[in-house]
Motif scaffolding. Structure first.
Motif, mmCIF file in Angstrom:
data_model
loop_
_atom_site.group_PDB
_atom_site.id
_atom_site.type_symbol
_atom_site.label_atom_id
_atom_site.label_comp_id
_atom_site.label_asym_id
_atom_site.label_seq_id
_atom_site.Cartn_x
_atom_site.Cartn_y
_atom_site.Cartn_z
ATOM 1 N N LEU B 92 36.142 37.864 40.407
ATOM 2 C CA LEU B 92 35.311 37.252 39.376
ATOM 3 C C LEU B 92 35.344 38.080 38.092
ATOM 4 O O LEU B 92 35.468 37.540 36.990
ATOM 5 C CB LEU B 92 33.869 37.121 39.890
ATOM 6 C CG LEU B 92 32.965 36.276 39.000
ATOM 7 C CD1 LEU B 92 33.231 34.800 39.209
ATOM 8 C CD2 LEU B 92 31.508 36.596 39.256
ATOM 9 N N GLU B 93 35.255 39.392 38.247
ATOM 10 C CA GLU B 93 35.280 40.269 37.064
ATOM 11 C C GLU B 93 36.622 40.174 36.342
ATOM 12 O O GLU B 93 36.682 40.173 35.114
ATOM 13 C CB GLU B 93 35.004 41.723 37.466
ATOM 14 C CG GLU B 93 33.546 41.986 37.782
ATOM 15 C CD GLU B 93 33.330 43.330 38.469
ATOM 16 O OE1 GLU B 93 32.183 43.783 38.509
ATOM 17 O OE2 GLU B 93 34.313 43.924 38.968
ATOM 18 N N GLU B 96 36.609 36.920 34.507
ATOM 19 C CA GLU B 96 35.717 37.020 33.357
ATOM 20 C C GLU B 96 36.403 37.766 32.209
ATOM 21 O O GLU B 96 36.366 37.344 31.047
ATOM 22 C CB GLU B 96 34.435 37.766 33.773
ATOM 23 C CG GLU B 96 33.396 37.825 32.686
ATOM 24 C CD GLU B 96 32.191 38.674 33.091
ATOM 25 O OE1 GLU B 96 32.306 39.441 34.068
ATOM 26 O OE2 GLU B 96 31.166 38.577 32.414
ATOM 27 N N ARG B 109 28.369 32.857 34.924
ATOM 28 C CA ARG B 109 28.855 33.227 36.244
ATOM 29 C C ARG B 109 29.135 31.973 37.074
ATOM 30 O O ARG B 109 30.153 31.884 37.766
ATOM 31 C CB ARG B 109 27.808 34.116 36.923
ATOM 32 C CG ARG B 109 28.211 34.612 38.295
ATOM 33 C CD ARG B 109 27.108 35.464 38.910
ATOM 34 N NE ARG B 109 27.254 35.426 40.352
ATOM 35 C CZ ARG B 109 28.081 36.213 41.024
ATOM 36 N NH1 ARG B 109 28.791 37.115 40.397
ATOM 37 N NH2 ARG B 109 28.176 36.109 42.338
ATOM 38 N N LEU B 112 32.363 30.384 36.030
ATOM 39 C CA LEU B 112 33.513 31.168 36.472
ATOM 40 C C LEU B 112 33.757 30.954 37.964
ATOM 41 O O LEU B 112 34.892 30.771 38.408
ATOM 42 C CB LEU B 112 33.300 32.657 36.172
ATOM 43 C CG LEU B 112 33.291 33.025 34.677
ATOM 44 C CD1 LEU B 112 32.785 34.452 34.484
ATOM 45 C CD2 LEU B 112 34.675 32.858 34.065
ATOM 46 N N LEU B 113 32.651 30.933 38.726
ATOM 47 C CA LEU B 113 32.765 30.689 40.166
ATOM 48 C C LEU B 113 33.357 29.309 40.424
ATOM 49 O O LEU B 113 34.148 29.115 41.342
ATOM 50 C CB LEU B 113 31.388 30.796 40.828
ATOM 51 C CG LEU B 113 30.946 32.218 41.186
ATOM 52 C CD1 LEU B 113 29.495 32.217 41.651
ATOM 53 C CD2 LEU B 113 31.855 32.805 42.261
ATOM 54 N N LEU B 116 37.047 29.356 40.221
ATOM 55 C CA LEU B 116 37.642 29.959 41.415
ATOM 56 C C LEU B 116 37.609 28.986 42.587
ATOM 57 O O LEU B 116 38.529 28.941 43.407
ATOM 58 C CB LEU B 116 36.928 31.272 41.768
ATOM 59 C CG LEU B 116 37.158 32.414 40.768
ATOM 60 C CD1 LEU B 116 36.335 33.637 41.129
ATOM 61 C CD2 LEU B 116 38.644 32.789 40.699
ATOM 62 N N ARG B 123 34.661 31.463 48.582
ATOM 63 C CA ARG B 123 33.510 31.924 47.830
ATOM 64 C C ARG B 123 33.247 33.430 48.044
ATOM 65 O O ARG B 123 32.942 34.152 47.094
ATOM 66 C CB ARG B 123 32.275 31.095 48.244
ATOM 67 C CG ARG B 123 30.962 31.525 47.665
ATOM 68 C CD ARG B 123 30.959 31.394 46.144
ATOM 69 N NE ARG B 123 29.791 32.066 45.578
ATOM 70 C CZ ARG B 123 29.706 33.355 45.382
ATOM 71 N NH1 ARG B 123 30.707 34.140 45.719
ATOM 72 N NH2 ARG B 123 28.608 33.892 44.846
ATOM 73 N N ALA B 126 35.336 36.011 45.920
ATOM 74 C CA ALA B 126 35.128 36.153 44.477
ATOM 75 C C ALA B 126 34.511 37.502 44.107
ATOM 76 O O ALA B 126 34.836 38.070 43.069
ATOM 77 C CB ALA B 126 34.251 35.023 43.967
ATOM 78 N N ASP B 127 33.618 38.010 44.950
ATOM 79 C CA ASP B 127 32.946 39.263 44.628
ATOM 80 C C ASP B 127 33.561 40.469 45.327
ATOM 81 O O ASP B 127 32.980 41.546 45.351
ATOM 82 C CB ASP B 127 31.447 39.158 44.942
ATOM 83 C CG ASP B 127 30.735 38.300 43.896
ATOM 84 O OD1 ASP B 127 31.078 38.448 42.699
ATOM 85 O OD2 ASP B 127 29.864 37.494 44.263
ATOM 86 N N VAL B 141 43.735 33.313 41.370
ATOM 87 C CA VAL B 141 42.956 33.839 40.236
ATOM 88 C C VAL B 141 43.739 33.611 38.939
ATOM 89 O O VAL B 141 43.163 33.245 37.910
ATOM 90 C CB VAL B 141 42.626 35.337 40.428
ATOM 91 C CG1 VAL B 141 41.900 35.886 39.204
ATOM 92 C CG2 VAL B 141 41.773 35.543 41.668
#
Lengths: 468, 234
Positions: B92-93, B96, B109, B112-113, B116, B123, B126-127, B141
């Motif tokens: 995710l970063e 971003e 956020r 952005l999610l 993805l 899910r 992503a983090d 990505v």
């Protein structure tokens, strides 16, 4: 855009264990160096104060004696330590901190801590200046050598450029990112330094130190900016991060270790310093000139007889032995001025050579400026020597004057504490920050030139940054 | 949208690309086929302005890429053979960051999610830091970045090589969707099957020349392979 890039750079660094370990190490070193500087400063300052008081008390408590005996009894003058010397001890350990003031002689400075050191300590003590000049640039190199070259190897640079990121934004953002990471280390360390400074002085003292302290901070920040620009430039220009690291480490090594030593040797070769024995012999040779002295005294006698409008010396109402002593002082002073003048001129010529070596290494002008602002460079030493010597000459004048006025030829003469008290206490104040900067103006110029050139290099290297 | 006009690139005495004339219109998926060294990647690099043309010009949305490199990239998204991301940042970063650098710093956020999810990334992933990602996840990505950029033209350099069949299939579906949205796609590939499946046209390159252009609707899988091999032989 720029801030996004800076934030991402910082975030990556903070997540890197190597960066964290490095940062903690550098911070710890800074704290230790400030603590050591503070301890050293307070110890020496206390000793100086005590010694200064003791030497003054000894002078005042002399029993009644002939003033010329008192002149030979002598006293010490101590160079007060500037508070910023806890950041940079400069040449103090090498040139000495105390002068023995006595009749007939301008003595060389005594008590040079460097004399008592073992070989291992020759590599220098850990001062904050040493940390800023040597360790932090290494930290910057390790932190930023891969900024561009690493991204190129990873392939992310290709994507960034494919996105349409302007190279200027990229380099500015990365510079800010490195600066922010650096600030995380330097700002707490500086706060520790300021706190130390505040701790060692009353408020008024801190205020007096402010111009110098602020200038020192600006000098070091400019230096760090130069280092960051060089690192980013090399990282953009090098094909691989390995090549960037090798080039930057070589630069660091030359900058912090080679150039200073090579330049010092070169300076000493161009303008050799006379050995202590040679210097002493030269002084003695010129001091011993009985014929000149005889003529000088004869001239003085004629002047005095004319002045008092009498025919014989017996009729002159003052004691010629006091005049003769003072004449001897004045003549010797001329010799001292010439010899010490030459010696100091040699040192200064060497310093000028060293200063211009700053064309090869940015660390050199920074070191000069740092010492100058800390009040520990050679110009400050010379200024103090001048003050101590003129104080010594003042003592001799007061005492010889007293002999001339109050004693009678052939009668034993003693003076008491009233005369000793006529000699004022020795007081020396540090010259202003402006004076300090003027003494080292070429360094200021060189530092600015390095900073501008490195920024130009970085922008040029990034302008032609290749994607792969 | 993508246009090459007598586009030529020579390195010393080697001609990497010779007088390429090519137009990819919005909604078209043009697949460049050919052996290694045929000039596929050179074409893409020329459109990205990573290398300067010897002669001729490349245009995006009618704008020359060498004279206005930053302007033309606004319309462009690029997905390399292997999407490279920052390992210490999460997926995710990364998205971003790249989206912000592509001129879209304003995504929330949730948005952005959403990108993805659209490209089929789980899910939970992503983090997670990208260091733990497989190649397929990184390619996803990369596509999410292209989606976030909302580009009008897409350059793909063998994007499906090394992907498992399922991931490659999902990739083709995304491509079809982009094409339906009016994006012009130029894709270099070795995969004849994938080219026939997702391409609207295919071009066969050999030694820096575009030797044959075909509509994918006109040929079957077998025909395409036969024509390709014929060109490779002589």
């Amino acid at each position: 855009m720029v801030m996004t890039i800076a934030r991402k750079e910082l975030r990556e660094m903070l997540r890197d264990g190597r960066f964290r370990a490095l940062a903690v190490t550098v911070f710890a070193l800074s704290v230790v160096s400030f603590a050591a500087g503070w301890k050293h400063y307070t110890d020496v300052e206390r000793q100086h104060l005590q010694a200064q008081e003791a030497t003054r008390a000894q002078w005042l408590n002399q029993p009644a004696k002939n003033p010329h005996s008192a002149a030979h009894y002598g006293m010490y003058a101590f160079k007060p330590k500037s508070r910023l010397s806890l950041v940079d001890t400069g040449v103090d350990p090498y040139v000495g901190v105390a002068a023995w003031l006595e009749a007939h002689k301008q003595n060389e400075f005594r008590y040079r801590p460097a004399q008592d050191r073992t070989a291992i300590q020759r590599f220098g003590e850990l001062t904050a200046a040493e940390g800023f000049l040597v360790i932090l640039p290494l930290f910057i190199v390790l932190m930023s050598f891969a900024t561009f070259a690493g991204e190129r190897e990873q392939g992310t640079l290709r994507q960034l450029l494919g996105l349409g990121v302007a190279r200027r934004d990229l380099v500015t953002g990365k510079a800010f990112g490195v600066a922010a990471a650096l600030a995380l280390v330097v700002v707490p360390a500086t706060l520790v330094g300021v706190a130390t400074l505040a701790f060692t002085s009353e408020f008024s003292g801190l205020r007096d130190d402010m111009p110098r302290a602020v200038l020192v901070a600006i000098v070091y920040l400019t230096f760090f900016a130069t280092c960051v620009a060089i690192c980013l430039g090399v990282s953009a220009w090098a094909r691989t991060s390995r090549a960037a690291l090798v080039v930057l480490l070589a630069f660091w090594f030359v900058n912090s270790l080679i150039v200073t030593r090579a330049a010092a040797d070169l300076a000493a070769w161009l303008r050799p310093t006379p050995s202590a024995i040679e210097f002493q012999r030269g002084l003695e040779r010129d001091l011993a000139a009985p014929e000149e002295m005889r003529l000088r005294l004869e001239r003085r006698r004629q002047e005095l007889m004319r002045q008092y409008n009498v025919q014989t010396m017996d009729a002159v109402p003052i004691n010629f032995s006091g005049i003769s002593l003072q004449e001897g002082e004045e003549r010797a002073n001329d010799v001292f001025d010439a010899h010490y003048g030459r010696l100091f001129e040699t040192h200064e010529a060497q310093n000028r050579t060293l200063q211009w070596a700053g064309l090869a290494a940015p660390m050199i002008p920074v070191r000069s400026l740092s010492m100058a602002l800390a009040g520990t460079d050679f110009a400050h030493h010379r200024d103090f020597v001048k003050a101590a010597e003129s104080y010594r000459r003042g003592i001799q004048r007061v005492l010889n004057d007293d002999i001339a006025r109050n004693s009678k030829p052939g009668v034993a003469y003693v003076a008491g504490p009233a005369l000793w008290a006529k000699v004022p206490e020795f007081a020396y104040t540090l010259p202003s920050a402006g004076w300090a900067l003027r003494q080292t103006a070429p360094s200021l110029l060189l530092l600015v030139a390095w900073c501008v050139a490195s920024v130009w290099f970085a922008s040029r290297a990034t302008r032609r940054l290749a994607a792969d | 949208m993508l246009e090459a006009i007598r586009l030529t690139k020579r390195y010393d005495d080697v001609t990497a690309l010779s007088s390429l004339d090519l137009t990819v219109r919005p909604g078209e998926v043009f697949c460049l086929l050919g052996a290694n060294g045929a000039g596929k990647t050179t074409t893409i690099n020329l459109f990205l302005n990573f290398v300067a043309p010897t002669s001729g010009s490349a245009k995006i949305n009618g704008i020359d890429v060498t004279s206005q490199p930053l302007e033309t990239k606004k319309y462009l998204a690029y997905i390399p053979e292997t999407v490279m991301l920052y390992k210490s940042l999460t997926g995710l970063e990364n998205l971003e960051y790249f989206a912000a650098l592509a001129g879209r710093p304003d995504y929330t956020r949730a948005q952005l999610l959403d990108f993805l999810t659209q490209v089929g990334l789980e899910r939970e992933a992503a983090d997670k830091r990208v260091g733990t990602y497989s190649k397929g996840m990184r390619q996803k990505v990369g596509i999410a970045i292209a989606l976030a950029k909302n580009a009008k033209a897409l350059l793909l350099d063998e994007p499906t090589s090394g992907l498992d069949p399922k991931a490659a299939n999902e990739f083709s579906a995304l491509l079809a969707q982009l094409s339906a949205d009016g994006v012009a796609v130029l894709m270099a590939t070795h995969d004849l099957f994938r080219a026939k499946e997702s391409g609207t046209r295919v071009g066969i390159m050999k030694q820096g020349r575009l030797v044959r252009t075909l509509e994918t609707t006109e040929v079957g899988h077998g025909d395409l392979e036969r024509i390709y091999l014929e060109h490779m032989h002589d």
